[in-house]
Design a protein around this motif. Structure first.
Motif, PDB file in Angstrom:
ATOM      1  N   THR A 174      -9.714   1.716   6.544  1.00 25.95           N
ATOM      2  CA  THR A 174     -10.662   2.574   5.696  1.00 25.95           C
ATOM      3  C   THR A 174     -11.279   1.254   4.224  1.00 25.95           C
ATOM      4  O   THR A 174     -10.414   1.311   3.070  1.00 25.95           O
ATOM      5  CB  THR A 174     -11.283   3.533   5.615  1.00 25.95           C
ATOM      6  N   GLN A 175     -11.813   0.217   4.153  1.00 30.84           N
ATOM      7  CA  GLN A 175     -11.417  -0.265   2.950  1.00 30.84           C
ATOM      8  C   GLN A 175     -12.160   0.476   1.672  1.00 30.84           C
ATOM      9  O   GLN A 175     -11.529   0.071   0.729  1.00 30.84           O
ATOM     10  CB  GLN A 175     -12.256  -1.748   3.088  1.00 30.84           C
ATOM     11  N   ALA A 227     -11.800   3.477   1.083  1.00 37.18           N
ATOM     12  CA  ALA A 227     -11.032   4.504   0.559  1.00 37.18           C
ATOM     13  C   ALA A 227     -10.264   3.052  -0.340  1.00 37.18           C
ATOM     14  O   ALA A 227      -9.039   4.113  -1.445  1.00 37.18           O
ATOM     15  CB  ALA A 227     -10.738   5.121   1.143  1.00 37.18           C
ATOM     16  N   ARG A 228      -9.560   2.505   0.727  1.00 35.03           N
ATOM     17  CA  ARG A 228      -8.618   1.892   0.050  1.00 35.03           C
ATOM     18  C   ARG A 228      -8.762   1.689  -1.016  1.00 35.03           C
ATOM     19  O   ARG A 228      -8.362   0.732  -2.238  1.00 35.03           O
ATOM     20  CB  ARG A 228      -8.056   0.562   1.620  1.00 35.03           C
ATOM     21  N   CYS A 275      -7.410  12.363   4.049  1.00 33.40           N
ATOM     22  CA  CYS A 275      -6.247  11.982   4.158  1.00 33.40           C
ATOM     23  C   CYS A 275      -5.347  12.530   3.377  1.00 33.40           C
ATOM     24  O   CYS A 275      -4.190  12.567   3.209  1.00 33.40           O
ATOM     25  CB  CYS A 275      -5.848  10.884   4.612  1.00 33.40           C
ATOM     26  N   LEU A 305      -5.420   4.491   4.635  1.00 37.89           N
ATOM     27  CA  LEU A 305      -6.655   3.852   4.477  1.00 37.89           C
ATOM     28  C   LEU A 305      -6.354   2.157   4.244  1.00 37.89           C
ATOM     29  O   LEU A 305      -6.979   1.371   4.406  1.00 37.89           O
ATOM     30  CB  LEU A 305      -5.612   3.439   3.253  1.00 37.89           C
ATOM     31  N   ARG A 306      -5.927   1.704   5.517  1.00 41.97           N
ATOM     32  CA  ARG A 306      -5.225   0.332   6.587  1.00 41.97           C
ATOM     33  C   ARG A 306      -6.661   0.702   7.133  1.00 41.97           C
ATOM     34  O   ARG A 306      -7.401  -0.412   7.748  1.00 41.97           O
ATOM     35  CB  ARG A 306      -3.889   0.533   7.126  1.00 41.97           C
ATOM     36  N   VAL A 357       0.454   4.888  -3.160  1.00 37.66           N
ATOM     37  CA  VAL A 357       0.145   5.818  -1.899  1.00 37.66           C
ATOM     38  C   VAL A 357       1.389   6.619  -2.825  1.00 37.66           C
ATOM     39  O   VAL A 357       1.116   7.771  -3.468  1.00 37.66           O
ATOM     40  CB  VAL A 357       0.100   6.087  -0.514  1.00 37.66           C
ATOM     41  N   VAL A 374      -8.172   3.793  -4.234  1.00 36.07           N
ATOM     42  CA  VAL A 374      -7.124   4.420  -4.384  1.00 36.07           C
ATOM     43  C   VAL A 374      -6.331   2.888  -4.801  1.00 36.07           C
ATOM     44  O   VAL A 374      -5.831   3.608  -5.893  1.00 36.07           O
ATOM     45  CB  VAL A 374      -6.087   4.535  -2.781  1.00 36.07           C
ATOM     46  N   GLU A 375      -7.028   1.746  -4.159  1.00 35.56           N
ATOM     47  CA  GLU A 375      -6.590   0.845  -5.555  1.00 35.56           C
ATOM     48  C   GLU A 375      -6.637   0.475  -7.209  1.00 35.56           C
ATOM     49  O   GLU A 375      -6.003   0.356  -8.250  1.00 35.56           O
ATOM     50  CB  GLU A 375      -6.311  -0.458  -4.894  1.00 35.56           C
ATOM     51  N   LEU A 382       0.842  -1.496  -0.386  1.00 35.93           N
ATOM     52  CA  LEU A 382       0.112   0.504   0.051  1.00 35.93           C
ATOM     53  C   LEU A 382       0.506   1.143  -0.053  1.00 35.93           C
ATOM     54  O   LEU A 382       0.342   2.139  -0.517  1.00 35.93           O
ATOM     55  CB  LEU A 382      -0.921  -0.221   1.534  1.00 35.93           C
ATOM     56  N   SER A 402      -2.289   8.956   6.052  1.00 39.06           N
ATOM     57  CA  SER A 402      -2.812   8.022   4.411  1.00 39.06           C
ATOM     58  C   SER A 402      -3.060   6.759   4.750  1.00 39.06           C
ATOM     59  O   SER A 402      -3.825   6.016   4.805  1.00 39.06           O
ATOM     60  CB  SER A 402      -2.336   8.902   2.666  1.00 39.06           C
TER      61      SER A 402
END
Length: 74
Positions: free
Chosen positions: A55-56, A58-59, A38, A52-53, A18, A62-63, A14, A48
C-alpha cells in the motif's frame, strides 16, 4: 550502486523505519498519527511490513512521519 544524497531515507529499510517509529510512539501512537488498521488491529512489525509493502499511500505516510520525527535539520 546509485547514490542518493538528497534522499533522507537512503540506506534505511522499511523494517528499520517501522521498528524505530514503534519504539518511539508505540502502536497506539502510530495509529493516532496514521490511521491504518495495521497499527490498530492486532499490530506487529511483520503484519505492518506486509501491509505497507502493498500500500504505497500508507508507506508514504510512514516514511514522512519518520522524516519528521528523526531527520529534522539541526
Amino acid at each position: 550502486m546509485n547514490q542518493q544524497p538528497n534522499n533522507p531515507l537512503h540506506g534505511l529499510t522499511l523494517e528499520t523505519i517501522v521498528t524505530q517509529l514503534h519504539e518511539r510512539y508505540g502502536w497506539d501512537g502510530l495509529y493516532y498519527r496514521i490511521k491504518v488498521n495495521c497499527f490498530n488491529n492486532d499490530p506487529s512489525i511483520k503484519s505492518s511490513l506486509k501491509f505497507l509493502r502493498k500500500t504505497q499511500w500508507a508507506r508514504d505516510k510512514v516514511e514522512q512521519l519518520y522524516i519528521q520525527t528523526f531527520k529534522q535539520p539541526e
